[in-house]
Design a protein around this motif. Sequence first.
Motif: not given
Length: 521
Positions: A234-246, A277-290
């Motif tokens: 879900s969007q909720r779990l993905t948003n929270i998990a992405t924030a924790v990973v970053a 930071d560059v990796f996290l921007l691409i990885g986290c931002g890409g995950a949230l967009l997907v």
Amino acid sequence: MIRVRVHWLVLAYGALYAVGYLSRPLYGVAAIWPAHALSFAVLALLPVRRWPWVALAMICCDFVVITPLSRLGGVPHRDLYVLFGYAIANVLTACGPAALARGFGLLQTQDGFRVVISPLWIVALLVGVAPGALWGGATWALQAGTSFSAAEFGLWGLAAVLAIVSLAPAIFGMLLGYSPHAKPVAKPWEGLAVGALALGLFLWLALMPWPAVDVLVQPMLFTIPLVWLALRFSQRLTNIATAVVAAGIALLAEYRGGSQLSPSGVPAWSDMVISIDVFLLIGCGGALLVNFMTVKQRALLAELAREHEQLRQYAQALDSAEEAARRSTAADLHDGIGQVLAGQSMTLAAMRAHATQPKLAALVEEAIEASREAQEGLRLMIQDLSPPELEQASLEEILRWLEELFKSRFGFTVEHRILGGGTVGRDRLQLVYRCIREMLMNACKHSGRKAASIEVKVTDRWVTVTVSDDGVGFDPRIPPLASKGSFGLAQLRERVRAAGGALKLASAVGQGCRATVRLPV
């Protein structure tokens, strides 16, 4: 629009400020500054007229929390002008991207908050944080007594953008409440697997040696759980998990990288964190967009399925209404005009017995013949509207009746066979009859032959009807549905589709035609 009270926002800002401050090395700015995400979210949601009050609250919070944080972290107390400089930098860092996002129409608050996916986000974030990063870098240089460094400017900007990209979606959800558009497709075991994988990667990065040459390789392993989350959860779990990973990777980079030195003896933290930071921007931002696009697609598919189900129900209701109208019309014709014609025939027969003059007798005979033809035409019309045999007949009896009908009326020979042992309901049997009759009528009109065959296969789930002829056929690139006289076949296809089935035509010029209808039982 914000559903939490002001004091909770202030406490949350202070907590996020503390996380960024305490995780920051002594020789540079933080790799991630979570407070920027909260201030950006609040500014994006509130009217512009309230921004000065938010800025004042941010400055006051900076002054209030910095003293205990300095003592807790063992950092010398900063001068007043330095504190004010950092506070202004934090305000500018949040206001810039919020203003550009609002100006570009990327954050729409009319009729509910909505994020617009656009490449302009790159401009809004990178350009928006630039004034705050410039002010923050200059303040750091003033405090450290060194010249302004482009590296500190870049680190401040990357930290702010990373915080907004990775943490702001989760903060928006907490402020506004999550309203999932579609249910996640992940199974319970997938959640355990993703959690175990992420925890294992964190433990590995925290406990194992982390040489500077591997900083681009090891964090990339987090793309596995991030992509898994984006596609299945879900969007909720993905948003929270992405924030924790970053946040977790940024904190590990600060503490693990601070102990490493470059060949010149200068800590290698800056070079390492920029890459991470560059990796996290691409990885986290890409995950949230997907994840956003995946959830949106699932929502659209669910809405399409609901609309298709509604259309199917409407079509079935119309089909039932049409059958009822057919039966009602047939009954009215039989009981109305049919009885009138029958009475007329009886009257004419009685007149014939009293017609002594040859001319009058001839006229009566013509009237009797015309009445007989009218009765026969009416009988055929009633038969086409609602055959009496259709009410109680079995599939075998219906097929035999169609054979006799086409043989007697059109001289068209029909052969049939039934395969399978399933049963067909009465409502579905009426649709099967309409399909076979329409396909036989097309074969009779267009095949150029006087024969066709019917094969009906009935299983527990499907009934498949195939009407074949060895006639002239047609070019499959120009199917009959595109011709002028194909309204009946096009209507049949829509009726079959509304019932959850499909109509397929297979033909070639000179090789006949094979029409197949597949319907759920």
